[in-house]
Design a protein around this motif. Sequence first.
Motif, PDB file in Angstrom:
ATOM      1  N   ASN A 164       6.428 -26.626 -23.243  1.00 51.62           N
ATOM      2  CA  ASN A 164       5.217 -26.158 -23.903  1.00 51.62           C
ATOM      3  C   ASN A 164       4.312 -27.352 -24.183  1.00 51.62           C
ATOM      4  O   ASN A 164       4.622 -28.203 -25.024  1.00 51.62           O
ATOM      5  CB  ASN A 164       5.574 -25.429 -25.204  1.00 51.62           C
ATOM      6  CG  ASN A 164       4.421 -24.596 -25.734  1.00 51.62           C
ATOM      7  OD1 ASN A 164       3.265 -24.979 -25.608  1.00 51.62           O
ATOM      8  ND2 ASN A 164       4.738 -23.461 -26.338  1.00 51.62           N
ATOM      9  N   LEU A 165       3.184 -27.415 -23.477  1.00 52.50           N
ATOM     10  CA  LEU A 165       2.273 -28.557 -23.591  1.00 52.50           C
ATOM     11  C   LEU A 165       1.206 -28.384 -24.661  1.00 52.50           C
ATOM     12  O   LEU A 165       0.388 -29.282 -24.864  1.00 52.50           O
ATOM     13  CB  LEU A 165       1.588 -28.789 -22.235  1.00 52.50           C
ATOM     14  CG  LEU A 165       2.510 -29.094 -21.053  1.00 52.50           C
ATOM     15  CD1 LEU A 165       1.682 -29.285 -19.786  1.00 52.50           C
ATOM     16  CD2 LEU A 165       3.368 -30.318 -21.322  1.00 52.50           C
ATOM     17  N   LYS A 166       1.218 -27.239 -25.357  1.00 53.87           N
ATOM     18  CA  LYS A 166       0.204 -27.026 -26.380  1.00 53.87           C
ATOM     19  C   LYS A 166       0.380 -28.047 -27.508  1.00 53.87           C
ATOM     20  O   LYS A 166       1.506 -28.376 -27.894  1.00 53.87           O
ATOM     21  CB  LYS A 166       0.303 -25.612 -26.948  1.00 53.87           C
ATOM     22  CG  LYS A 166      -0.037 -24.518 -25.948  1.00 53.87           C
ATOM     23  CD  LYS A 166       0.115 -23.147 -26.579  1.00 53.87           C
ATOM     24  CE  LYS A 166      -0.206 -22.048 -25.571  1.00 53.87           C
ATOM     25  NZ  LYS A 166      -0.021 -20.698 -26.153  1.00 53.87           N
ATOM     26  N   PRO A 167      -0.731 -28.557 -28.062  1.00 52.02           N
ATOM     27  CA  PRO A 167      -0.630 -29.507 -29.182  1.00 52.02           C
ATOM     28  C   PRO A 167       0.169 -28.901 -30.341  1.00 52.02           C
ATOM     29  O   PRO A 167       0.000 -27.725 -30.686  1.00 52.02           O
ATOM     30  CB  PRO A 167      -2.095 -29.729 -29.573  1.00 52.02           C
ATOM     31  CG  PRO A 167      -2.868 -29.455 -28.316  1.00 52.02           C
ATOM     32  CD  PRO A 167      -2.128 -28.339 -27.631  1.00 52.02           C
ATOM     33  N   GLY A 168       1.047 -29.691 -30.903  1.00 48.61           N
ATOM     34  CA  GLY A 168       1.841 -29.245 -32.033  1.00 48.61           C
ATOM     35  C   GLY A 168       3.128 -28.533 -31.676  1.00 48.61           C
ATOM     36  O   GLY A 168       3.915 -28.160 -32.551  1.00 48.61           O
ATOM     37  N   ARG A 169       3.407 -28.318 -30.376  1.00 47.96           N
ATOM     38  CA  ARG A 169       4.625 -27.615 -29.970  1.00 47.96           C
ATOM     39  C   ARG A 169       5.774 -28.578 -29.647  1.00 47.96           C
ATOM     40  O   ARG A 169       6.884 -28.150 -29.356  1.00 47.96           O
ATOM     41  CB  ARG A 169       4.356 -26.736 -28.748  1.00 47.96           C
ATOM     42  CG  ARG A 169       3.343 -25.634 -28.964  1.00 47.96           C
ATOM     43  CD  ARG A 169       3.781 -24.643 -30.021  1.00 47.96           C
ATOM     44  NE  ARG A 169       3.037 -23.403 -29.954  1.00 47.96           N
ATOM     45  CZ  ARG A 169       1.859 -23.180 -30.514  1.00 47.96           C
ATOM     46  NH1 ARG A 169       1.273 -24.162 -31.194  1.00 47.96           N
ATOM     47  NH2 ARG A 169       1.257 -22.006 -30.415  1.00 47.96           N
ATOM     48  N   ASP A 170       5.510 -29.887 -29.712  1.00 48.90           N
ATOM     49  CA  ASP A 170       6.549 -30.912 -29.543  1.00 48.90           C
ATOM     50  C   ASP A 170       7.334 -30.742 -28.243  1.00 48.90           C
ATOM     51  O   ASP A 170       8.536 -30.960 -28.196  1.00 48.90           O
ATOM     52  CB  ASP A 170       7.511 -30.906 -30.738  1.00 48.90           C
ATOM     53  CG  ASP A 170       6.808 -31.241 -32.040  1.00 48.90           C
ATOM     54  OD1 ASP A 170       5.918 -32.110 -32.026  1.00 48.90           O
ATOM     55  OD2 ASP A 170       7.135 -30.613 -33.068  1.00 48.90           O
ATOM     56  N   ARG A 171       6.622 -30.329 -27.180  1.00 47.50           N
ATOM     57  CA  ARG A 171       7.226 -30.178 -25.858  1.00 47.50           C
ATOM     58  C   ARG A 171       8.451 -29.252 -25.897  1.00 47.50           C
ATOM     59  O   ARG A 171       9.468 -29.502 -25.255  1.00 47.50           O
ATOM     60  CB  ARG A 171       7.587 -31.538 -25.252  1.00 47.50           C
ATOM     61  CG  ARG A 171       6.368 -32.380 -24.916  1.00 47.50           C
ATOM     62  CD  ARG A 171       6.752 -33.715 -24.293  1.00 47.50           C
ATOM     63  NE  ARG A 171       7.505 -33.560 -23.050  1.00 47.50           N
ATOM     64  CZ  ARG A 171       6.954 -33.351 -21.859  1.00 47.50           C
ATOM     65  NH1 ARG A 171       5.643 -33.273 -21.738  1.00 47.50           N
ATOM     66  NH2 ARG A 171       7.716 -33.243 -20.772  1.00 47.50           N
ATOM     67  N   PHE A 172       8.329 -28.183 -26.632  1.00 46.51           N
ATOM     68  CA  PHE A 172       9.404 -27.200 -26.732  1.00 46.51           C
ATOM     69  C   PHE A 172       9.728 -26.650 -25.346  1.00 46.51           C
ATOM     70  O   PHE A 172       8.837 -26.269 -24.582  1.00 46.51           O
ATOM     71  CB  PHE A 172       8.985 -26.051 -27.652  1.00 46.51           C
ATOM     72  CG  PHE A 172      10.048 -25.021 -27.896  1.00 46.51           C
ATOM     73  CD1 PHE A 172      10.915 -25.139 -28.963  1.00 46.51           C
ATOM     74  CD2 PHE A 172      10.184 -23.925 -27.051  1.00 46.51           C
ATOM     75  CE1 PHE A 172      11.900 -24.190 -29.197  1.00 46.51           C
ATOM     76  CE2 PHE A 172      11.164 -22.971 -27.269  1.00 46.51           C
ATOM     77  CZ  PHE A 172      12.027 -23.102 -28.349  1.00 46.51           C
ATOM     78  N   ALA A 173      11.010 -26.598 -25.009  1.00 49.18           N
ATOM     79  CA  ALA A 173      11.447 -26.070 -23.718  1.00 49.18           C
ATOM     80  C   ALA A 173      11.833 -24.605 -23.871  1.00 49.18           C
ATOM     81  O   ALA A 173      12.707 -24.265 -24.688  1.00 49.18           O
ATOM     82  CB  ALA A 173      12.626 -26.869 -23.182  1.00 49.18           C
ATOM     83  N   SER A 174      11.192 -23.732 -23.112  1.00 46.19           N
ATOM     84  CA  SER A 174      11.474 -22.305 -23.210  1.00 46.19           C
ATOM     85  C   SER A 174      12.944 -22.015 -22.948  1.00 46.19           C
ATOM     86  O   SER A 174      13.573 -22.648 -22.096  1.00 46.19           O
ATOM     87  CB  SER A 174      10.625 -21.531 -22.203  1.00 46.19           C
ATOM     88  OG  SER A 174       9.260 -21.632 -22.522  1.00 46.19           O
ATOM     89  N   ALA A 175      13.476 -21.026 -23.680  1.00 42.14           N
ATOM     90  CA  ALA A 175      14.889 -20.681 -23.550  1.00 42.14           C
ATOM     91  C   ALA A 175      15.039 -19.185 -23.276  1.00 42.14           C
ATOM     92  O   ALA A 175      14.416 -18.362 -23.952  1.00 42.14           O
ATOM     93  CB  ALA A 175      15.635 -21.054 -24.827  1.00 42.14           C
ATOM     94  N   LEU A 176      15.843 -18.860 -22.292  1.00 43.98           N
ATOM     95  CA  LEU A 176      16.134 -17.466 -21.974  1.00 43.98           C
ATOM     96  C   LEU A 176      17.164 -16.967 -22.971  1.00 43.98           C
ATOM     97  O   LEU A 176      18.321 -17.368 -22.937  1.00 43.98           O
ATOM     98  CB  LEU A 176      16.650 -17.356 -20.538  1.00 43.98           C
ATOM     99  CG  LEU A 176      16.869 -15.959 -19.986  1.00 43.98           C
ATOM    100  CD1 LEU A 176      15.572 -15.162 -19.969  1.00 43.98           C
ATOM    101  CD2 LEU A 176      17.471 -16.034 -18.584  1.00 43.98           C
ATOM    102  N   VAL A 177      16.736 -16.076 -23.855  1.00 44.85           N
ATOM    103  CA  VAL A 177      17.586 -15.587 -24.944  1.00 44.85           C
ATOM    104  C   VAL A 177      18.440 -14.409 -24.488  1.00 44.85           C
ATOM    105  O   VAL A 177      19.630 -14.321 -24.825  1.00 44.85           O
ATOM    106  CB  VAL A 177      16.719 -15.183 -26.153  1.00 44.85           C
ATOM    107  CG1 VAL A 177      17.576 -14.615 -27.273  1.00 44.85           C
ATOM    108  CG2 VAL A 177      15.910 -16.374 -26.645  1.00 44.85           C
TER     109      VAL A 177
END
Length: 206
Positions: A164-177
């Motif tokens: 996730n490249l949006k500012p403030g998302r800290d490069r969160f990596a999407s996870a398949l739940v």
Amino acid sequence: MSVNFLTYLENIAPEGEVILFVRQKPILKDGEVQYHADGAIKCAWPAFLPKKWKPDQAWYCNTGCFIIDRFDEGRPAAKADACERVAFLVLDDVGTKAKVPPIEPTWIMETSPNNYQYGYTFALDDQPMKGEFSAAIVAIAEAGYTDGGAINPVRNFRLPGSINLKPGRDRFASALVEFHPEREFSLAEICTALGVTPNPADTATI
């Protein structure tokens, strides 16, 4: 789980058509990321055949089934005029901005902390036409089940591990739940479950 999910996506399109993966590629100037006035990152969105996917980048899959013969000089492009049917319906921002739907999805993807995308796969012999889909997704958004800005037939949704490249998302990596490949739907079934009645499809504007 992620590898199986990606293979599953690759094999959804009917013969002569293809599912496309799309990379969010930040635009650089003198080596620096560029931003819009609202703080969003300026990006290009090149489309690729699924085998081009690589980890540790911002990768998406597109909801459309793209007709290979419509690609200009064979170059993949995730554009509405290159497809007629839609393979997936994806509800965005579930759990934050959007309501939790009363119908269990094919998959759930966490795209930032406690923020989810719910994906619904259409049965191969019941994939809706893009005009029909567009009318339905507008009604679904108006009912509060998805982001009102994500209402076109060829929209992108996150792949597992997408950064996730949006500012403030800290490069969160999407996870398949969750992933339930046996769950397939018709558009009418989803609309009935959500209690929405779409307007007639306007095929002249799609």
